[in-house]
Design an enzyme around this catalytic site. Structure first.
Site, PDB file in Angstrom:
ATOM      1  N   LYS A 191       0.808  -1.229   0.000  1.00 43.89           N
ATOM      2  CA  LYS A 191       0.000   0.000   0.000  1.00 43.89           C
ATOM      3  C   LYS A 191       0.841   1.280   0.000  1.00 43.89           C
ATOM      4  O   LYS A 191       0.415   2.295  -0.549  1.00 43.89           O
ATOM      5  CB  LYS A 191      -0.967  -0.005   1.194  1.00 43.89           C
ATOM      6  CG  LYS A 191      -2.054  -1.062   1.047  1.00 43.89           C
ATOM      7  CD  LYS A 191      -3.029  -1.047   2.206  1.00 43.89           C
ATOM      8  CE  LYS A 191      -3.991  -2.231   2.079  1.00 43.89           C
ATOM      9  NZ  LYS A 191      -5.012  -2.239   3.136  1.00 43.89           N
ATOM     10  N   GLY A 220      -3.189   0.232  17.999  1.00 46.28           N
ATOM     11  CA  GLY A 220      -2.214   0.092  16.922  1.00 46.28           C
ATOM     12  C   GLY A 220      -1.883   1.458  16.353  1.00 46.28           C
ATOM     13  O   GLY A 220      -2.713   2.371  16.381  1.00 46.28           O
ATOM     14  N   GLY A 258     -13.773  -7.926  10.608  1.00 45.48           N
ATOM     15  CA  GLY A 258     -13.596  -6.924   9.562  1.00 45.48           C
ATOM     16  C   GLY A 258     -14.146  -7.315   8.199  1.00 45.48           C
ATOM     17  O   GLY A 258     -13.805  -6.679   7.193  1.00 45.48           O
TER      18      GLY A 258
END
Ligand code: ATR
Length: 275
Positions: free
Chosen positions: A66, A127, A243
């Site tokens: 990404k 996170g 998710g």
């Protein structure tokens, strides 16, 4: 001519994106083909360019590319800039446009699919890596009262909070970075796991009382059985979600950007849950 798209990653065989986009295409009557494309660790750019040169219209990008996708683009959307990462590329007349649909995927899943508000809520994001940074702007757009970032390496949480605190999008929220130890005594309405713990079957070191009454625990990973984080949250009375909805929602946002049509996500989420 069928328009061709792909998801590029390494590994890629497990990806559900081809199945999701095939379902969107059937539902909307769009003539597209969407494949999984394995890129070697040092071959992301070459893989994308040869797909484009063979007539591909765009790609989604997944782990670990990404950041490279963001760097490869000629034009980058504001939300990809905020994320410093791209999961979406569109090829247009020799130019590469990048966007990031992960964050809106998360917030649409929480707000629309799970029916939970984020405005005025106390949100804990666990996170401070790329996955966490990718969802910060869309979370802040809902104006939570508190957005706390907790991370094992506290410096990264502090840095991320500092970077976003001065953005206009954070004006309505108290944004801070903490260590897990410093969470003691704090309670949250929504707790989102954006660490890589679930990949490794690990549990982030959350205090047991982090979940306020009626809280939602959301794991950005999806897995066939509950992750240690979701099991921990359920045992403390929290509502839980994996998710999968986020995955389908980020795909729907990508489909909209490429094709100009927003597919219905509920039937696709249901299909994946009950194959
Ligand atoms: P990603 O791009 O998926 O966010 P990353 O940038 O490597 O991947 O970030 C992984 C995140 O998971 C980090 O926040 C990491 O914490 P550190 O910054 O302290 O490394 C977090 N993480 C990984 N394993 C963890 C564990 N066992 N307990 C708590 N946090 C963990």
């Amino acid at each position: 001519m069928t328009d061709r798209y792909a998801v590029v990653g390494n590994p890629i065989a497990h990806s559900k994106s081809p199945e999701i986009h095939a379902a969107f295409a059937r539902q909307t009557g769009q003539d597209i083909d969407y494949a999984g494309l394995l890129a070697p660790p040092d071959g992301f750019r070459a893989t994308v360019e040869s797909f484009r040169d063979a007539g591909g219209k765009g790609v989604n990008v997944t782990v670990p590319f990404k950041l490279e996708a963001f760097d490869l683009a000629d034009d980058v959307s504001q939300r990809a800039k905020d994320a410093q990462a791209a999961n979406f590329l569109r090829f247009d007349q020799g130019r590469i446009h990048a966007d990031n649909t992960d964050g809106v995927g998360l917030t649409r899943d929480i707000v629309r699919n799970l029916g939970l508000g984020l405005a005025g809520k106390r949100v804990l994001l666990i996170g401070a890596g790329g996955a966490a940074q990718g969802v910060l702007t869309p979370l802040l757009e809902y104006e939570p009262r508190i957005l706390t970032i907790a991370n094992r390496t506290v410096e990264k949480a502090l840095r991320l909070a500092e970077t976003f605190r001065h953005k206009p999008v954070a004006a309505a929220s108290v944004l801070s970075g903490l260590s897990f130890g410093e969470l003691a005594g704090h309670h949250f309405d929504v707790v989102i796991n954006a660490t890589s713990t679930s990949l490794h079957g690990e549990l982030p070191p959350l205090p047991a009382d982090a979940f306020a009454a009626g809280a939602l625990a959301y794991d950005m990973m999806y897995a066939a059985k509950p992750t240690p984080f979701l099991a921990f949250a359920a045992a403390r009375g929290a509502k839980t979600s994996d998710g999968l909805g986020m995955l389908v929602e980020q795909a729907a946002e990508s489909f909209l950007l490429w094709r100009g049509v927003r597919p219905e996500t509920a039937p696709v989420i249901a299909m994946l849950r009950n194959p």
